[in-house]
Write an enzyme that holds these catalytic residues in place. Sequence first.
Site, PDB file in Angstrom:
ATOM      1  N   SER A   1       0.830  -1.211   0.000  1.00  0.00           N
ATOM      2  CA  SER A   1       0.000   0.000   0.000  1.00  0.00           C
ATOM      3  C   SER A   1       0.859   1.252   0.000  1.00  0.00           C
ATOM      4  CB  SER A   1      -0.848  -0.025   1.266  1.00  0.00           C
ATOM      5  OG  SER A   1      -1.425   1.229   1.500  1.00  0.00           O
TER       6      SER A   1
ATOM      7  N   TYR B   1      -1.677   0.219  10.328  1.00  0.00           N
ATOM      8  CA  TYR B   1      -1.928  -0.498   9.069  1.00  0.00           C
ATOM      9  C   TYR B   1      -0.722  -0.373   8.138  1.00  0.00           C
ATOM     10  CZ  TYR B   1      -3.579  -1.253   4.324  1.00  0.00           C
ATOM     11  OH  TYR B   1      -3.680  -1.676   3.028  1.00  0.00           O
TER      12      TYR B   1
ATOM     13  N   LYS C   1       2.219  -3.280   6.681  1.00  0.00           N
ATOM     14  CA  LYS C   1       2.611  -3.502   5.279  1.00  0.00           C
ATOM     15  C   LYS C   1       4.120  -3.302   5.117  1.00  0.00           C
ATOM     16  CE  LYS C   1      -1.442  -4.490   3.650  1.00  0.00           C
ATOM     17  NZ  LYS C   1      -1.765  -5.753   3.006  1.00  0.00           N
TER      18      LYS C   1
END
Length: 334
Positions: free
Chosen positions: A119, A143, A147
């Site tokens: 991402s 988040y 990643k």
Amino acid sequence: MSMSNVLVTGGAGYIGSHCVRQLLGQGWRAVVLDDFSTGFKDLLISDEWVEGSTLDKRRVKQILRDYDISAVMHFAACAYVGESVENPEKYYENNVQGTLRLLSAMREEGVNQFIFSSSCATYGVPNQLPLTEDHPLNPVNPYGFTKRVVEQMLADFSVAYDLNYVSLRYFNAAGADPGGQLGECHDPETHLIPLILQVATGERENITVFGTDYDTKDGTCVRDYIHINDIGKAHLLALKYLQGGGTSDVFNIGTEVGNTVREVILACEKVTGKSITMVVGERRPGDPPALVASAEKIRRILKWEPEYTDLESIVETAWAWEQKRTQVLSETAG
Ligand code: UDP
């Protein structure tokens, strides 16, 4: 190059299901592993699917053997920025530990091709735009950190073990397959385009714009909205690249065009013919003011080109889906 069998984790989710559709369309065999925590059985395109989690290493190993898998596309993950701030444990468990077990299962079963859903959240607040892949990775929410951790894990594994991977850093996935069978659905929905379109259908009263005082051309956040089928296309090219002996690498996927929240609302008004009531709200914590991709690397190395280059054409496909969504998704998530 032989068409081999691909395990698609999270293949019943928004991005995973679109990729499964493209894989099958191009003659690959796609086996889905999904725990249906956020995926939908109605989005299962492949007849071959297993209900389960990547945390269950024994199960994953069994699948890799049973289906003679040679490559894995890994979409299964939790993907709400806000939730990751409130419940980071869930994110580190599912996204980091889940990926570690999957990679470990692959290593033990001798499966060495891996395509990872990364991402632009790995970058954090950009120092300059457009974002190139060598921009420092300073995520601003758990988040994004999960990643980034997985990307580091992949880099380390590829040096130490026999692993070849492609990590694809998506910008803002949007739109739907024009066939009308698949589209975006999250529960709860937090993404801008579906929320605006649900105002157009009458499902919601208005859209709250998270901040109008950013240093952007109209004060609202800028994002690079990329069509879901163009993301799918990048995965197939990445798979062919790895099967052709390509070395491990990281690529952005974006259109290289930034649109503000206000521009997205205007595009939705134009496509739907409805006026959208907008409410000005506070900034959302963790939102970078502007994220726009450089896609030069993926164009150059994977020969990828986006088919959808303007926002309205992306919104048109999302609108077609939004009007069908409640009929297609007869089942609820879970
Ligand atoms: N956004 C907004 N109102 C909403 C949802 C999103 O103004 O109800 C904004 C958000 O601040 C961001 C952009 O729309 O600038 C895209 O947000 P989304 O959650 O769709 O994707 P993200 O960029 O967080 O991955």
